[in-house]
Design an enzyme around this catalytic site. Sequence first.
Site, short mmCIF file in Angstrom:
data_model
loop_
_atom_site.label_atom_id
_atom_site.label_comp_id
_atom_site.label_asym_id
_atom_site.label_seq_id
_atom_site.Cartn_x
_atom_site.Cartn_y
_atom_site.Cartn_z
N GLY A 12 -29.51 16.05 -8.90
CA GLY A 12 -29.14 15.34 -7.67
C GLY A 12 -30.19 14.41 -7.09
O GLY A 12 -30.18 14.16 -5.89
N ASN A 14 -30.23 11.23 -7.56
CA ASN A 14 -29.47 10.06 -7.08
C ASN A 14 -28.74 10.38 -5.79
O ASN A 14 -28.65 9.53 -4.90
CB ASN A 14 -28.51 9.56 -8.16
CG ASN A 14 -29.23 8.73 -9.20
OD1 ASN A 14 -29.64 7.61 -8.92
ND2 ASN A 14 -29.41 9.29 -10.39
N LEU A 94 -13.19 12.48 -16.09
CA LEU A 94 -11.94 12.86 -15.42
C LEU A 94 -10.77 12.12 -16.05
O LEU A 94 -10.92 11.05 -16.63
CB LEU A 94 -12.03 12.52 -13.93
CG LEU A 94 -13.08 13.31 -13.15
CD1 LEU A 94 -13.16 12.81 -11.71
CD2 LEU A 94 -12.80 14.81 -13.18
N HIS A 110 -25.04 4.59 -14.41
CA HIS A 110 -25.26 4.90 -15.83
C HIS A 110 -26.68 4.51 -16.21
O HIS A 110 -27.12 3.39 -15.89
CB HIS A 110 -24.24 4.15 -16.70
CG HIS A 110 -24.40 4.50 -18.14
ND1 HIS A 110 -23.98 5.71 -18.66
CD2 HIS A 110 -24.98 3.83 -19.16
CE1 HIS A 110 -24.29 5.75 -19.95
NE2 HIS A 110 -24.90 4.62 -20.27
N ASP A 151 -17.28 4.24 -18.88
CA ASP A 151 -18.38 3.28 -18.69
C ASP A 151 -17.93 1.83 -18.87
O ASP A 151 -18.76 0.94 -19.12
CB ASP A 151 -19.57 3.57 -19.62
CG ASP A 151 -20.24 4.90 -19.30
OD1 ASP A 151 -20.23 5.32 -18.13
OD2 ASP A 151 -20.77 5.53 -20.24
N GLN A 179 -37.51 3.08 -11.35
CA GLN A 179 -37.53 1.60 -11.23
C GLN A 179 -36.14 0.99 -11.10
O GLN A 179 -36.02 -0.13 -10.63
CB GLN A 179 -38.25 0.98 -12.43
CG GLN A 179 -39.72 1.36 -12.48
CD GLN A 179 -40.47 0.66 -13.61
OE1 GLN A 179 -39.92 -0.19 -14.31
NE2 GLN A 179 -41.72 1.03 -13.80
C1 GAR Z 1 -29.11 10.15 -14.03
O1 GAR Z 1 -30.05 9.58 -14.91
C2 GAR Z 1 -27.77 9.45 -14.16
O2 GAR Z 1 -27.89 8.07 -14.37
C3 GAR Z 1 -27.21 10.12 -15.38
O3 GAR Z 1 -27.60 11.46 -15.25
C4 GAR Z 1 -28.78 11.58 -14.47
C5 GAR Z 1 -28.51 12.49 -13.28
O4 GAR Z 1 -29.66 12.73 -12.54
N1 GAR Z 1 -25.79 9.96 -15.47
C6 GAR Z 1 -25.14 9.82 -16.60
O5 GAR Z 1 -25.66 9.88 -17.69
C7 GAR Z 1 -23.64 9.61 -16.47
N2 GAR Z 1 -23.07 9.14 -17.69
P1 GAR Z 1 -29.60 13.28 -11.04
O6 GAR Z 1 -28.70 14.53 -11.05
O7 GAR Z 1 -31.03 13.64 -10.73
O8 GAR Z 1 -29.08 12.19 -10.16
#
Ligand code: GAR
Length: 208
Positions: A12, A14, A94, A110, A151, A179
């Site tokens: 989490g 993001n 989904l 992504h 995607d 970044q």
């Molecule tokens: C992130 O790098 C996100 O871009 C990726 O998973 C990670 C989650 O990190 N998502 C995907 O690959 C979706 N296809 P987080 O839980 O720390 O945000």
Amino acid sequence: MKNIVVLVSGGGTNLQVLIDAVESGEIKNGVIKCVISSKPDAYALERAKKHGIKTRVLVRKEYPDSVEYSRDILKAIQEEQADLVVYAGFMTILDELVCKAMPNKMINIHPALIPSFCGKGYYGLHVHEEALKRGVKVTGATVHFVTEVCDGGPIIIQKAVEVKNGDTPEILQRRVMEQAEWKILPQAVALFCDDKIVVHGDTTEILN
Ligand code: GAR
């Protein structure tokens, strides 16, 4: 004010940048109404709770198939009166019934420059492993609308990140997050909440 529902499955980070952006005023026309996790032990749930945000857990493994799971996810999204759904490290694909009910109202982050290293099977660390295997010198992250093509929806923002000598998948993942992802995800959510993204078919236009 737009109601935002965030879908998560893991750490989490993001989600955290979105919480911070709402609290700092970078996202001024949106509020995080609820965080929904596909995993009961996702650390993202703790992050939400620390900030007084409602959480729900819908465990994918407890459902016989994607359609039944997707129906319950959609029900939860609708109960929260979501104007925007953000996939923030949500690792479950989904059924199309969800994006059909929320056209151009769901966005995903992504960890690569779409159309490279994307689609089914490209998620999390695997994306960076494949980028390193292929030897690309530049990678990055993409925020896009979610459609029935994995995607494949209209791109909103992309940011490039350099690949360096000696990178491991973990080092590259961290650089792409710092970044690119943690910058463009709150930017895209703020643009959406300010009604500044116009979709023209497969592409988007960002209004000034
Ligand atoms: C992130 O790098 C996100 O871009 C990726 O998973 C990670 C989650 O990190 N998502 C995907 O690959 C979706 N296809 P987080 O839980 O720390 O945000």
